[in-house]
Design a protein around this motif. Sequence first.
Motif, PDB file in Angstrom:
ATOM      1  N   LEU A 143      37.907  48.689  51.045  1.00 57.18           N
ATOM      2  CA  LEU A 143      37.422  48.175  49.624  1.00 57.18           C
ATOM      3  C   LEU A 143      36.298  47.200  49.675  1.00 57.18           C
ATOM      4  N   GLU A 144      35.650  47.012  50.980  1.00 56.24           N
ATOM      5  CA  GLU A 144      34.375  46.477  51.140  1.00 56.24           C
ATOM      6  C   GLU A 144      34.432  44.836  50.715  1.00 56.24           C
ATOM      7  N   ILE A 145      35.697  44.520  51.209  1.00 51.38           N
ATOM      8  CA  ILE A 145      35.831  42.955  51.382  1.00 51.38           C
ATOM      9  C   ILE A 145      36.203  42.411  52.609  1.00 51.38           C
ATOM     10  N   GLY A 159      37.751  39.450  40.760  1.00 51.38           N
ATOM     11  CA  GLY A 159      37.301  40.802  41.011  1.00 51.38           C
ATOM     12  C   GLY A 159      37.650  40.874  42.517  1.00 51.38           C
ATOM     13  N   GLN A 160      37.545  39.899  43.389  1.00 54.02           N
ATOM     14  CA  GLN A 160      37.904  40.004  44.817  1.00 54.02           C
ATOM     15  C   GLN A 160      39.458  40.023  44.735  1.00 54.02           C
ATOM     16  N   ARG A 161      40.241  39.299  43.932  1.00 52.89           N
ATOM     17  CA  ARG A 161      41.621  39.176  44.142  1.00 52.89           C
ATOM     18  C   ARG A 161      42.051  40.676  43.861  1.00 52.89           C
ATOM     19  N   ALA A 162      41.660  41.358  42.740  1.00 58.98           N
ATOM     20  CA  ALA A 162      41.979  42.532  42.135  1.00 58.98           C
ATOM     21  C   ALA A 162      41.970  43.491  43.598  1.00 58.98           C
ATOM     22  N   ARG A 163      40.747  43.516  44.126  1.00 58.12           N
ATOM     23  CA  ARG A 163      40.648  44.632  45.365  1.00 58.12           C
ATOM     24  C   ARG A 163      41.490  44.195  46.590  1.00 58.12           C
ATOM     25  N   PRO A 189      29.965  41.406  36.438  1.00 58.09           N
ATOM     26  CA  PRO A 189      29.675  42.026  37.817  1.00 58.09           C
ATOM     27  C   PRO A 189      30.865  42.103  38.655  1.00 58.09           C
ATOM     28  N   SER A 190      31.958  41.362  38.272  1.00 57.76           N
ATOM     29  CA  SER A 190      33.157  41.736  39.001  1.00 57.76           C
ATOM     30  C   SER A 190      33.926  43.100  38.618  1.00 57.76           C
ATOM     31  N   VAL A 195      35.058  48.832  39.576  1.00 54.75           N
ATOM     32  CA  VAL A 195      34.986  50.125  39.105  1.00 54.75           C
ATOM     33  C   VAL A 195      34.305  50.947  40.152  1.00 54.75           C
ATOM     34  N   GLU A 196      33.395  50.542  40.983  1.00 55.33           N
ATOM     35  CA  GLU A 196      32.782  51.280  42.029  1.00 55.33           C
ATOM     36  C   GLU A 196      33.745  51.483  43.199  1.00 55.33           C
ATOM     37  N   ALA A 197      34.385  50.273  43.295  1.00 56.39           N
ATOM     38  CA  ALA A 197      35.685  50.647  44.345  1.00 56.39           C
ATOM     39  C   ALA A 197      36.790  51.506  44.098  1.00 56.39           C
TER      40      ALA A 197
END
Length: 279
Positions: A143-145, A159-163, A189-190, A195-197
């Motif tokens: 998830l790139e995190i 956005g970080q929490r969602a991923r 941005p988030s 969306v990209e994830a």
Amino acid sequence: MAEDTEERTTRGPGTVVALHEVGVRRFTTGQVILDGVDWTVRAGQHWALLGANGAGKTTLLRLLGALMHPTTGTVEVLGELLGRVDVRELRARIGHVTTAQRVPGELDAHTVVLTGHTGTVQPLWRMYDEEVRQRAHELLAELEIKDLADRPYGVCSGGQRARVLIARALMAEPALLLLDEPFNALDLPSREDLVEAMHRLAAGRPRLATVTVTHHLEELSPAVSHALLLREGRILSQGPVEDVLTGPWLTACFGRPIAVNRHEGRWWAYSGRQTPGSA
């Protein structure tokens, strides 16, 4: 008004979800929440679920997540018929992401993902061997995190929490991933990061089926292949996105003129007069 833009099928190879004549009524008042719902989701399909507030989206998602039973009709999820299966075991095979999930803010992101292995709010450390811990790291990387592994969940951005929650849901290797308004309250941005994830996730997991509840077409990734429109508890239209996410269908769904456009796989919609080139 109802339309099924694909040939209706139920059980068969690759069937992840099969609903037949499903109805849900509120026990205390008899209010009809869902009525006559027929719907099939297959492996590798990515569905968007749209409708006005009160249309029945959350109830439909709860049925798919084995969190409730229908009043009438049948719901089959991952080959199991609700009412004839231990729903606790079935839920463990379904990924469910919602911003309403209770997550202790002091837990770091890696630990939050670990709790997806046990389906608990707090970590059960004795259940996490080295292989499980490594898998959690791999999902954060997917998830790139991965740089958030040691960061407290409570200080991560929306956005970080969602991923992080998606990575948590994937710990059980689900065949079905349900996302209940995962973009809620995200800034631009988030939103785009998520969306990209989701696009990468679909490309990397060709058998995974997803259902995403959203209010905004702009939140759909190019991977979304199908859409279902609900209006007042009934299916208005369902099928491939290019057949369903049109101005006329969304106008009928939301009860006001809506114009729809698509560019490079992304959608957007606004209320207004139809413009040249609109879908």
